[in-house]
Design a protein around this motif. Structure first.
Motif, mmCIF file in Angstrom:
data_model
loop_
_atom_site.group_PDB
_atom_site.id
_atom_site.type_symbol
_atom_site.label_atom_id
_atom_site.label_comp_id
_atom_site.label_asym_id
_atom_site.label_seq_id
_atom_site.Cartn_x
_atom_site.Cartn_y
_atom_site.Cartn_z
ATOM 1 N N VAL A 192 -31.517 -36.823 -30.529
ATOM 2 C CA VAL A 192 -31.258 -35.521 -30.902
ATOM 3 C C VAL A 192 -30.342 -35.564 -32.103
ATOM 4 N N ASN A 193 -29.407 -36.372 -32.083
ATOM 5 C CA ASN A 193 -28.347 -36.246 -33.139
ATOM 6 C C ASN A 193 -28.905 -36.756 -34.376
ATOM 7 N N ARG A 194 -29.894 -37.997 -34.274
ATOM 8 C CA ARG A 194 -30.268 -38.484 -35.565
ATOM 9 C C ARG A 194 -31.366 -37.556 -36.230
ATOM 10 N N PHE A 195 -32.266 -36.855 -35.288
ATOM 11 C CA PHE A 195 -32.970 -35.900 -36.111
ATOM 12 C C PHE A 195 -32.401 -34.681 -36.506
ATOM 13 N N LEU A 196 -31.231 -34.055 -35.979
ATOM 14 C CA LEU A 196 -30.309 -33.414 -36.614
ATOM 15 C C LEU A 196 -29.794 -33.768 -37.964
ATOM 16 N N ASP A 197 -29.270 -35.213 -37.905
ATOM 17 C CA ASP A 197 -28.665 -35.536 -39.227
ATOM 18 C C ASP A 197 -29.941 -35.793 -40.437
ATOM 19 N N VAL A 198 -30.889 -36.178 -40.035
ATOM 20 C CA VAL A 198 -32.179 -36.348 -40.979
ATOM 21 C C VAL A 198 -32.447 -34.806 -41.426
ATOM 22 N N ILE A 199 -32.551 -33.953 -40.607
ATOM 23 C CA ILE A 199 -32.671 -32.302 -41.292
ATOM 24 C C ILE A 199 -31.656 -32.098 -41.931
ATOM 25 N N GLU A 200 -30.439 -32.309 -41.794
ATOM 26 C CA GLU A 200 -29.096 -31.781 -42.501
ATOM 27 C C GLU A 200 -28.938 -32.354 -43.541
ATOM 28 N N ARG A 201 -29.106 -33.581 -43.652
ATOM 29 C CA ARG A 201 -28.686 -34.576 -44.805
ATOM 30 C C ARG A 201 -29.853 -34.977 -45.709
ATOM 31 N N ASP B 266 -26.663 -24.738 -34.413
ATOM 32 C CA ASP B 266 -26.126 -23.488 -34.890
ATOM 33 C C ASP B 266 -26.287 -23.486 -36.304
ATOM 34 N N SER B 267 -25.492 -24.407 -36.752
ATOM 35 C CA SER B 267 -25.088 -24.407 -38.185
ATOM 36 C C SER B 267 -26.429 -24.884 -39.268
ATOM 37 N N ILE B 268 -27.419 -25.455 -38.716
ATOM 38 C CA ILE B 268 -28.697 -25.893 -39.305
ATOM 39 C C ILE B 268 -29.668 -24.669 -39.350
ATOM 40 N N TYR C 138 -30.902 -22.611 -42.622
ATOM 41 C CA TYR C 138 -32.275 -22.152 -42.885
ATOM 42 C C TYR C 138 -32.429 -20.849 -43.086
ATOM 43 N N ALA C 139 -31.702 -20.057 -42.358
ATOM 44 C CA ALA C 139 -31.492 -18.605 -42.809
ATOM 45 C C ALA C 139 -31.286 -18.261 -43.833
#
Ligand SMILES: [Zn+2]
Length: 191
Positions: free
Chosen positions: A9-18, A168-170, A174-175
């Motif tokens: 989960v954290n790695r996927f969020l990392d990749v989307i964000e960064r 939430d921050s992602i 995206y919003a």
């Protein structure tokens, strides 16, 4: 099945964000949509490549389509079946079919069709599946790939889980990107 423990989960969020979102920000500035994707090695979750939608070049260059194209242009790449395909949005019928043809077996997405329609104001994904195939969505576990929702994986965590804040921050990011895209689209229509 796609593995989805906290590390994933954290790695996927990392990749989307960064990795994906910064490319999408540039793409949106050129009139492309907010959809992006990445390919990771399933073994260690290292990034093979991240890409974004190139609608400004062609209506077929959805985030996933462009990512698949660029993946197959890599000289030195892992086999698709050894990778996880990460998409910011649930792949539409074009992209879901392309993922099957391209040999990806594990697909993870963040925003589902409902969110694409309601939060991102893009109704075509759902409408096209209904109109062309008379169903609501591809089967999540089919003969070609299994897919699962990163949003659902975060939703089952406890209320104070840090991953919820990250998500939430992602969502806010995206919003903003979506707002920029939608305003740009309206300006083009008015021209
Ligand atoms: Zn698509």
């Amino acid at each position: 099945m796609v593995e989805m423990d906290l590390r994933h989960v954290n790695r996927f969020l990392d990749v989307i964000e960064r990795d994906i979102a910064p490319l999408t920000k540039k793409g949106v500035a050129m009139g492309s949509k907010v959809f992006g994707a990445a390919v990771l090695r399933a073994s260690d979750l290292s990034l093979v490549l991240a890409e974004t939608n190139h609608e400004a070049m062609s209506p077929l260059w959805h985030g996933e389509m462009w990512t698949i194209k660029m993946f197959y242009e890599l000289q030195d790449r892992p086999a698709a079946e050894e990778c996880v395909f990460l998409s910011t949005h649930q792949p539409c019928c074009l992209c879901a079919s392309a993922l099957a043809w391209a040999g990806f077996r594990k697909v993870v997405y963040l925003f589902g069709y409902e969110s694409t329609e309601e939060d991102f104001n893009i109704p075509h994904d759902r409408r096209m599946i209904r109109e062309l195939f008379n169903c609501e969505a591809p089967r999540p576990d089919n003969a070609y790939f299994s897919w699962c929702s990163l949003g659902d994986a975060v939703a089952v965590l406890s209320n104070d889980a840090p991953e919820r804040c990250r998500l939430d921050s992602i969502v806010r990011l995206y919003a903003q990107l979506s707002d920029t895209y939608q305003r740009g689209e309206k300006l083009m229509v008015l021209k």
